[in-house]
Design an enzyme around this catalytic site. Structure first.
Site, PDB file in Angstrom:
ATOM      1  N   PHE A 109       0.867  -1.185   0.000  1.00 42.25           N
ATOM      2  CA  PHE A 109       0.000   0.000   0.000  1.00 42.25           C
ATOM      3  C   PHE A 109       0.897   1.225   0.000  1.00 42.25           C
ATOM      4  O   PHE A 109       1.775   1.338   0.860  1.00 42.25           O
ATOM      5  CB  PHE A 109      -0.883   0.052   1.256  1.00 42.25           C
ATOM      6  N   GLU A 110       0.680   2.108  -0.937  1.00 44.09           N
ATOM      7  CA  GLU A 110       1.386   3.389  -0.928  1.00 44.09           C
ATOM      8  C   GLU A 110       0.519   4.395  -1.643  1.00 44.09           C
ATOM      9  O   GLU A 110      -0.038   4.094  -2.692  1.00 44.09           O
ATOM     10  CB  GLU A 110       2.683   3.325  -1.766  1.00 44.09           C
TER      11      GLU A 110
END
Ligand code: GDP
Ligand code: MN
Length: 348
Positions: free
Chosen positions: A235-236
């Site tokens: 996740f970014e």
């Protein structure tokens, strides 16, 4: 808990204080996924969850990247599911192969050794190309060049709460460059010489090191050693312009010269995290408490019950990883003098 009898859009409009945005005020941003054709069915799940919880109201684009051509089935189905425009890119060979300074026999021996030691993905060649690509190249693929922010999505993730305020817009308006929802310790065996390489870079480029950075998140002794804390990069949400900056490119190229993507098994998570923690101000890194997320095997679920009810969350709070021993999020809160959310110590 009663559901309001109105459309989701109306509902959001009535919650201006918590949303404050709509699709006409979009940021120049895109979702981005690196995937193989064989990831299609796992990818479909991720797209549905992202669309249902957020993007159906925003219609952001989605860029898919692959080291082989995407097939028609992949393109047909993902285009049908994404509410924004979809783009499919082939990764240029130079970005998914060995640089000429790498000794490929040495790399092959390192893989065999790590495989014998049962280190996760230790024997995999493609995983190393993947980690190097995510570390140094995805943000300069031609399809990514027109965007300012990205949101990385992997196959088989889940979002458990509605996302009512646009995180891209939040990032831009508040000068945030990098964000996370889960943090943890890296396996030492995958990065034995990474910190030496980082130290060398910092000595050669003191001009790139930020004042008021988050060094205390990644080191317990002012930078002498790495404590292995990193943001979990599957996740970014982040700034592409930061990744394309001279600062970040100098950093990546310096690390890449040292060969640890191939002679060890450096992950893009510690590589991105160390960059963020040394070269950004710590207030440019955002922890998204309200984005409830799962990627095998960890869950981030908001502790606060009011948040979970307001955002119609479906996660079990006791699955929340944030305050467990193997998480680094506690350290993030300490370093930033943040108060843990209501209900963090509840056991059920
Ligand atoms: P993990 O999350 O560390 O277990 O690794 P994944 O298998 O999820 O890989 C990380 C990301 O890279 C995912 O989005 C995968 O779809 C993608 N990926 C991994 N290996 C390859 C590969 O060889 N080719 C392509 N095109 N994508 C890959
Ligand atoms: Mn994954």
């Amino acid at each position: 808990f009663p559901r309001p009898v109105q459309t989701y859009k109306d509902f959001k409009a009535n919650h201006q204080e918590s949303s404050g945005t709509n699709s006409s005020e979009r940021v120049n941003a895109t979702f981005v996924t690196l995937a193989r054709n064989s990831d299609l069915w796992d990818m479909v799940k991720s797209i549905r969850t992202v669309e249902d919880r957020f993007n159906r109201d925003y219609n952001y684009d989605w860029v898919f990247l692959n080291d082989q051509e995407f097939d028609d089935d992949f393109k047909k189905l993902t285009t049908a599911l994404v509410s924004g425009k979809t783009h499919y890119g082939l990764i240029p060979k130079e970005h998914w192969s060995y640089p000429d300074w790498i000794d490929q026999d040495k790399a092959s021996e390192a893989r065999q050794e790590m495989d014998r030691k049962k280190i996760i993905y230790g024997g995999s060649e493609s995983y190393r190309h993947m980690c190097r690509y995510e570390s140094g190249f995805f943000f300069r693929h031609p399809l990514m060049m027109n965007y300012e922010y990205y949101w990385r999505v992997e196959p088989s993730i889940e979002l458990f709460c509605d996302i009512r305020a646009d995180p891209f817009r939040f990032m831009k308006e508040n000068d945030k460059k990098y964000s996370f929802v889960i943090s943890l310790y890296e396996y030492e065996a995958t990065i034995p010489s990474l910190w030496d390489s980082v130290r060398k870079f910092m000595q050669n480029h003191p001009e790139h090191i930020s004042e008021d950075n988050a060094m205390d998140f990644i080191s317990d002794n002012g930078g002498e050693t790495y404590n292995k804390c990193h943001f979990w990069s599957n996740f970014e949400i982040g700034s592409l312009e930061w990744l394309r900056s001279k600062q970040y490119i100098d950093y990546f190229e310096s690390l890449d010269q040292d060969g640890g993507f191939f002679y060890e098994r450096w992950g893009d998570a510690p590589v991105h995290s160390i960059a963020a923690a040394t070269m950004l101000r710590k207030d440019q890194i955002q922890f998204f408490h309200d984005i409830a997320y799962y990627h095998v095997p960890f869950t981030h679920c908001p502790n606060d019950e009011k948040t979970r009810l307001d955002l119609r969350c479906s996660c079990k709070p006791k699955d929340n990883f944030d305050w467990r021993d193997y998480s680094c999020t506690n350290k993030w809160f300490k370093v930033n003098h943040l108060e843990r959310p209501n209900g963090w110590d509840k056991k059920d």
